[in-house]
Every structure is written in C-alpha cells, then in structure tokens.
Design a protein around this motif. Structure first.
Motif, PDB file in Angstrom:
ATOM      1  N   PHE A  56       0.836  -1.213   0.000  1.00 31.26           N
ATOM      2  CA  PHE A  56       0.000   0.000   0.000  1.00 31.26           C
ATOM      3  C   PHE A  56       0.866   1.256   0.000  1.00 31.26           C
ATOM      4  CE2 PHE A  56      -2.410   3.223   2.455  1.00 31.26           C
ATOM      5  CZ  PHE A  56      -3.445   3.422   1.553  1.00 31.26           C
ATOM      6  N   LYS A  57       1.893   1.253   0.836  1.00 26.04           N
ATOM      7  CA  LYS A  57       2.793   2.400   0.929  1.00 26.04           C
ATOM      8  C   LYS A  57       3.590   2.573  -0.364  1.00 26.04           C
ATOM      9  CE  LYS A  57       5.744   4.589   4.381  1.00 26.04           C
ATOM     10  NZ  LYS A  57       6.397   4.420   5.687  1.00 26.04           N
ATOM     11  N   LYS A  58       4.019   1.476  -0.956  1.00 28.81           N
ATOM     12  CA  LYS A  58       4.737   1.529  -2.230  1.00 28.81           C
ATOM     13  C   LYS A  58       3.879   2.196  -3.308  1.00 28.81           C
ATOM     14  CE  LYS A  58       7.919  -2.426  -2.224  1.00 28.81           C
ATOM     15  NZ  LYS A  58       8.171  -3.736  -2.864  1.00 28.81           N
ATOM     16  N   THR A  59       2.617   1.791  -3.358  1.00 26.47           N
ATOM     17  CA  THR A  59       1.706   2.327  -4.378  1.00 26.47           C
ATOM     18  C   THR A  59       1.515   3.830  -4.213  1.00 26.47           C
ATOM     19  OG1 THR A  59       0.543   0.205  -4.416  1.00 26.47           O
ATOM     20  CG2 THR A  59      -0.590   2.091  -5.376  1.00 26.47           C
ATOM     21  N   LEU A  65      -1.346  12.340  -0.098  1.00 24.54           N
ATOM     22  CA  LEU A  65      -0.953  10.946  -0.299  1.00 24.54           C
ATOM     23  C   LEU A  65       0.098  10.501   0.717  1.00 24.54           C
ATOM     24  CD1 LEU A  65      -0.690  10.737  -4.210  1.00 24.54           C
ATOM     25  CD2 LEU A  65      -2.480   9.778  -2.751  1.00 24.54           C
ATOM     26  N   ILE A  66       1.066  11.383   0.973  1.00 24.31           N
ATOM     27  CA  ILE A  66       2.118  11.046   1.948  1.00 24.31           C
ATOM     28  C   ILE A  66       1.535  10.930   3.350  1.00 24.31           C
ATOM     29  CG2 ILE A  66       4.278  11.848   2.985  1.00 24.31           C
ATOM     30  CD1 ILE A  66       4.867  13.221   0.270  1.00 24.31           C
ATOM     31  N   ALA A  67       0.575  11.813   3.654  1.00 25.95           N
ATOM     32  CA  ALA A  67      -0.082  11.735   4.969  1.00 25.95           C
ATOM     33  C   ALA A  67      -0.851  10.424   5.116  1.00 25.95           C
ATOM     34  CB  ALA A  67      -1.015  12.927   5.150  1.00 25.95           C
ATOM     35  N   ILE A  68      -1.532  10.005   4.037  1.00 26.88           N
ATOM     36  CA  ILE A  68      -2.286   8.747   4.083  1.00 26.88           C
ATOM     37  C   ILE A  68      -1.339   7.558   4.240  1.00 26.88           C
ATOM     38  CG2 ILE A  68      -3.759   7.202   2.725  1.00 26.88           C
ATOM     39  CD1 ILE A  68      -5.020   9.720   1.472  1.00 26.88           C
ATOM     40  N   SER A  69      -0.146   7.658   3.626  1.00 28.10           N
ATOM     41  CA  SER A  69       0.810   6.544   3.715  1.00 28.10           C
ATOM     42  C   SER A  69       1.287   6.301   5.142  1.00 28.10           C
ATOM     43  CB  SER A  69       2.024   6.820   2.817  1.00 28.10           C
ATOM     44  OG  SER A  69       2.830   7.850   3.366  1.00 28.10           O
ATOM     45  N   GLY A  70       1.168   7.311   6.004  1.00 34.12           N
ATOM     46  CA  GLY A  70       1.607   7.161   7.388  1.00 34.12           C
ATOM     47  C   GLY A  70       0.555   6.579   8.306  1.00 34.12           C
ATOM     48  N   ILE A  71      -0.646   6.390   7.781  1.00 34.82           N
ATOM     49  CA  ILE A  71      -1.720   5.818   8.596  1.00 34.82           C
ATOM     50  C   ILE A  71      -1.512   4.306   8.713  1.00 34.82           C
ATOM     51  CG2 ILE A  71      -4.215   5.444   8.779  1.00 34.82           C
ATOM     52  CD1 ILE A  71      -4.611   8.003   7.173  1.00 34.82           C
ATOM     53  N   HIS A  72      -1.545   3.802   9.921  1.00 39.16           N
ATOM     54  CA  HIS A  72      -1.378   2.364  10.162  1.00 39.16           C
ATOM     55  C   HIS A  72      -2.758   1.718  10.276  1.00 39.16           C
ATOM     56  CE1 HIS A  72       2.927   2.778  10.735  1.00 39.16           C
ATOM     57  NE2 HIS A  72       2.688   3.816  11.528  1.00 39.16           N
ATOM     58  N   PHE A  73      -3.122   0.974   9.255  1.00 37.40           N
ATOM     59  CA  PHE A  73      -4.414   0.303   9.256  1.00 37.40           C
ATOM     60  C   PHE A  73      -4.297  -1.010  10.039  1.00 37.40           C
ATOM     61  CE2 PHE A  73      -4.452   2.917   5.424  1.00 37.40           C
ATOM     62  CZ  PHE A  73      -5.675   3.564   5.565  1.00 37.40           C
ATOM     63  N   PRO A  74      -5.351  -1.349  10.786  1.00 33.67           N
ATOM     64  CA  PRO A  74      -5.301  -2.601  11.565  1.00 33.67           C
ATOM     65  C   PRO A  74      -5.248  -3.823  10.645  1.00 33.67           C
ATOM     66  CG  PRO A  74      -7.505  -1.639  11.611  1.00 33.67           C
ATOM     67  CD  PRO A  74      -6.612  -0.622  10.967  1.00 33.67           C
ATOM     68  N   LYS A  75      -4.418  -4.772  10.996  1.00 32.66           N
ATOM     69  CA  LYS A  75      -4.296  -5.996  10.209  1.00 32.66           C
ATOM     70  C   LYS A  75      -5.410  -6.975  10.579  1.00 32.66           C
ATOM     71  CE  LYS A  75       0.705  -5.705   9.674  1.00 32.66           C
ATOM     72  NZ  LYS A  75       2.006  -6.392   9.908  1.00 32.66           N
TER      73      LYS A  75
END
Length: 232
Positions: A5-8, A205-215
């Motif tokens: 997700f972060k790569k994308t 987009l960079i801010a969203i990449s820092g969000i940790h979604f629950p696994k």
C-alpha cells in the motif's frame, strides 16, 4: 521494505511530482499566460470614433514570461507583430518582479525533481534517516508547491497592480497609445495553478501513507487431542 500500500502511494506521488515538473517547464516556455483586447486610443480619438466604429480600433495581445505578440488595429487594418520580453522590454516593466517570477518557477522545478527522487526512494525502501523518509518528501513537496504559489501570486500582482499588459502593449509606441479593454488569464497560468495543486495532492498521499491500518487476523482452530484419539 515498505508495504504494498505504501509503495503504491509513493509511486503515485513520484509520478505526480514528475508531472508537476513537466507542467512548470511547459508553462514557462509557452507565450500564453495572458490575453487581452487593446484599444488604439489615439486613432479612435483622431476620427472621433463612435461605438460601432470602435471595432476598427480594437486589437489583441498575448504574452508569456519571455515572449508574446499583438495585433494593432489603428483604423488601417490589423498589423501583427511579435516581441520578446528580454533584454529590452523588461527594463520598461517591473524588472525585479518579473525576474522574481521566473526565479520562483526555476526553484519550484528544482524542488519538484527533488520531491520526485524522494518519493521514488520511499517507494523502494524505508530510509534510515527521518529527513529521507515521508517527512522529507513532505518538505520538498511543500516547498515546490509554495514557490509555484509565489510565482502565480506575483504574476497576478504584476498584471493587476503594476499594469503589466498596458506596459507591454505600449512598449516602443511613439505615436499611438493603447488602453486595455479586457484581460484574461490563459492556459499557462492555470497550468501553474494545477502544478501547485498537484503538490497539495502529494502531501495528502504522503499523509495517508503514514496511517497504520489494523491488520486482519484469522483465528486458527485449536486441535484438542485426547487420550482416546491417541489410542486409535
């Protein structure tokens, strides 16, 4: 290695940074920042032209940061001419402000490329230093977008406060005087606005990449083995 997700997100951000770089370069090289209609006031006054006759004295003008052109209508048909801002015309304009606009855009080009590189780096691996990570990418995007905004604002100030179009229209006009009837910001101006918007999108987009979604964890069924099962 960063997650998929972060790569994308960083790959998309790098693409947007590169597009922003292209947009600024195209905008700087194209003479379509501003268009307008100019009235040959001297010619209209000489013949005491009325409203229907004023059409014969209304010409057009367009220009960018480095060159432009105009159609002079002074009662004897249209005469096309082209001009360059540098090196002579710029002396009759607000030289410092015009040069500052170009410098702002050049700095924005540099930071767009730096942002592109940092987004690629974060898409490939997780940097050890914080400045090379998402914080650094945010910084370069903020600076790139900020300098584009400064350039756009400065150009608007040159047009509205320092009468840029009127000064250009009357450059080296010793006989005729032109007045501006209307002005319109054209494609290249709005391309720069789009470039600044692109960097705002990158920040999101960079801010969203820092969000940790629950696994999502799947429960494994526990196998209970009893003494009877062992016997069989």
């Amino acid at each position: 290695m960063p997650g998929c997700f972060k790569k994308t997100l960083f790959a998309l951000a790098s693409l947007i940074s590169f597009v922003s770089f292209i947009l600024i370069v195209v905008a700087m090289g194209t003479p379509k920042w501003m268009t307008g209609k100019i009235l040959c006031k001297t010619g209209a006054d000489l013949v005491n032209a009325t409203d229907p006759e004023l059409v014969k004295f209304i010409g057009e003008i367009y220009y960018g940061l480095f060159r432009g052109g105009k159609i002079r209508q002074c009662g004897l048909g249209g005469r096309r001419s082209k001009f360059t801002i540098f090196p002579h015309m710029v002396k009759k304009l607000n030289t410092g402000l015009h040069v500052m606009i170009i410098m702002f855009l050049c700095v924005a080009i540099f930071f767009s490329l730096v942002s592109f590189g940092f987004c690629i780096l974060n898409a490939i691996k997780v940097p050890y230093r914080a400045i090379n990570g998402p914080a650094g990418a945010c910084l370069w995007n903020f600076l790139a977008g900020g300098f584009v905004v400064l350039a756009v604002t400065s150009f608007m100030a040159a047009v509205k406060l320092h009468h840029l179009t009127e000064r250009i229209a009357n450059f080296r006009e010793n006989v005729f005087q032109f007045v501006i009837l209307e002005e319109c910001f054209e494609d290249c101006f709005w391309i720069c606005v789009a470039s600044a918007t692109a960097h705002v999108v990158n920040l999101l987009l960079i801010a969203i990449s820092g969000i940790h979604f629950p696994k999502i964890k799947t429960k494994t069924e526990e196998v209970n083995v009893t003494a009877e099962d062992i016997m069989y």
